[in-house]
Every structure is written in structure tokens, then in C-alpha cells.
Design a protein around this motif. Structure first.
Motif, PDB file in Angstrom:
ATOM      1  N   ALA A   1      -3.974 -11.715  -9.208  1.00  0.00           N
ATOM      2  CA  ALA A   1      -4.828 -11.432  -8.046  1.00  0.00           C
ATOM      3  C   ALA A   1      -4.095 -11.748  -6.743  1.00  0.00           C
ATOM      4  O   ALA A   1      -4.197 -10.992  -5.770  1.00  0.00           O
ATOM      5  CB  ALA A   1      -6.128 -12.230  -8.137  1.00  0.00           C
ATOM      6  N   THR A   2      -3.338 -12.831  -6.721  1.00  0.00           N
ATOM      7  CA  THR A   2      -2.577 -13.201  -5.526  1.00  0.00           C
ATOM      8  C   THR A   2      -1.467 -12.194  -5.264  1.00  0.00           C
ATOM      9  O   THR A   2      -1.239 -11.788  -4.118  1.00  0.00           O
ATOM     10  CB  THR A   2      -2.004 -14.623  -5.668  1.00  0.00           C
ATOM     11  OG1 THR A   2      -3.089 -15.539  -5.848  1.00  0.00           O
ATOM     12  CG2 THR A   2      -1.195 -15.029  -4.447  1.00  0.00           C
TER      13      THR A   2
ATOM     14  N   LYS B   1      -1.415  -9.002  -6.106  1.00  0.00           N
ATOM     15  CA  LYS B   1      -2.045  -7.786  -5.579  1.00  0.00           C
ATOM     16  C   LYS B   1      -2.466  -7.967  -4.124  1.00  0.00           C
ATOM     17  O   LYS B   1      -2.286  -7.069  -3.295  1.00  0.00           O
ATOM     18  CB  LYS B   1      -3.233  -7.383  -6.442  1.00  0.00           C
ATOM     19  CG  LYS B   1      -2.832  -6.807  -7.780  1.00  0.00           C
ATOM     20  CD  LYS B   1      -4.061  -6.402  -8.588  1.00  0.00           C
ATOM     21  CE  LYS B   1      -3.691  -5.760  -9.908  1.00  0.00           C
ATOM     22  NZ  LYS B   1      -4.884  -5.371 -10.684  1.00  0.00           N
ATOM     23  N   SER B   2      -3.011  -9.121  -3.792  1.00  0.00           N
ATOM     24  CA  SER B   2      -3.422  -9.399  -2.421  1.00  0.00           C
ATOM     25  C   SER B   2      -2.218  -9.399  -1.483  1.00  0.00           C
ATOM     26  O   SER B   2      -2.283  -8.849  -0.371  1.00  0.00           O
ATOM     27  CB  SER B   2      -4.142 -10.755  -2.361  1.00  0.00           C
ATOM     28  OG  SER B   2      -4.453 -11.091  -1.037  1.00  0.00           O
TER      29      SER B   2
ATOM     30  N   LEU C   1      -1.154  -5.749  -0.950  1.00  0.00           N
ATOM     31  CA  LEU C   1      -2.082  -5.024  -0.085  1.00  0.00           C
ATOM     32  C   LEU C   1      -2.051  -5.492   1.361  1.00  0.00           C
ATOM     33  O   LEU C   1      -2.399  -4.736   2.274  1.00  0.00           O
ATOM     34  CB  LEU C   1      -3.501  -5.122  -0.648  1.00  0.00           C
ATOM     35  CG  LEU C   1      -3.718  -4.387  -1.969  1.00  0.00           C
ATOM     36  CD1 LEU C   1      -5.090  -4.712  -2.541  1.00  0.00           C
ATOM     37  CD2 LEU C   1      -3.538  -2.884  -1.798  1.00  0.00           C
ATOM     38  N   SER C   2      -1.640  -6.736   1.588  1.00  0.00           N
ATOM     39  CA  SER C   2      -1.585  -7.254   2.962  1.00  0.00           C
ATOM     40  C   SER C   2      -0.193  -7.105   3.578  1.00  0.00           C
ATOM     41  O   SER C   2       0.061  -7.626   4.667  1.00  0.00           O
ATOM     42  CB  SER C   2      -2.036  -8.718   2.983  1.00  0.00           C
ATOM     43  OG  SER C   2      -1.169  -9.515   2.204  1.00  0.00           O
TER      44      SER C   2
END
Length: 107
Positions: A73-74, A76-77, A80-81
Motif C-alpha cells: 500500500a505504501t 502504491k501511494s 501515485l504521489s
């Protein structure tokens, strides 16, 4: 040979060696970084690699921090950022897809 180069880079940049290797693009395929560049890459995923006590030295222009234990999850975050370049983000997404295919991660 992309596999040999990748093994050297894994030791140099991640301080890891061995493990089970998965090629993330088709055999005999390397991917241009972009249409204006002749540099090509071949992406791999390595599972269960072992830590190297005295790894190969980084290239002079490299400044790499190893951050263990980052969850999907980190990652992917961060992609995306905008915290990954296109090659790093692309390779991470291929690796996540391969881990899903292998049943190592589920949703």
C-alpha cells in the motif's frame, strides 16, 4: 547479459544476493526507457534473497538509501504521489502483479 547485470546491481544497490529470480518482461525483451533514449532495461523480481555483508561499492554518482519492510500500500501511494520515477514505478507495479500471480499477496 541482463541477468548478470541485474545480479550485480542487486548486490551493489540493495546489498542482496541469490534468491529466486523472476523475469518481469518476456524472454529476450528489453524495454527502452523512452522513445528518445537508447538505454534499455529488463525488469526482474527477486524473492528470498540473502543479505550481503560486504557488498560491491555504489557507483560514484549513486546515492541510495535502503528502506526495508515497505508494504505494498505504501509503495502504491508513493508511486501515485510522484515519489518514484517512471522506471521505478513501472517495475514496482510489474513486481506487485507477479507477487499476486504467485499467491504471495492477495487483496
Amino acid at each position: 547479459d541482463p541477468t548478470t547485470a541485474a545480479k550485480l546491481e542487486l548486490e551493489e544497490e540493495c546489498h542482496l544476493r541469490g534468491g529466486t529470480w523472476y523475469r518481469l518482461v518476456n524472454e529476450h525483451v528489453s524495454v527502452p526507457i523512452d522513445k528518445y533514449d537508447t538505454t534499455e532495461i529488463t525488469a526482474f523480481l527477486v524473492v528470498d534473497a540473502e543479505r550481503v555483508q560486504n557488498p560491491r561499492a555504489l557507483d560514484l554518482e549513486e546515492d541510495i538509501d535502503i528502506v526495508p519492510g515497505v508494504d505494498i500500500a505504501t509503495i502504491k501511494s508513493l508511486i501515485l504521489s510522484g515519489h518514484f520515477n517512471i522506471v521505478g514505478g513501472w517495475t514496482c507495479m510489474l513486481a506487485i502483479a507477479k507477487l499476486e500471480e504467485l499467491g504471495e499477496i492477495t487483496h
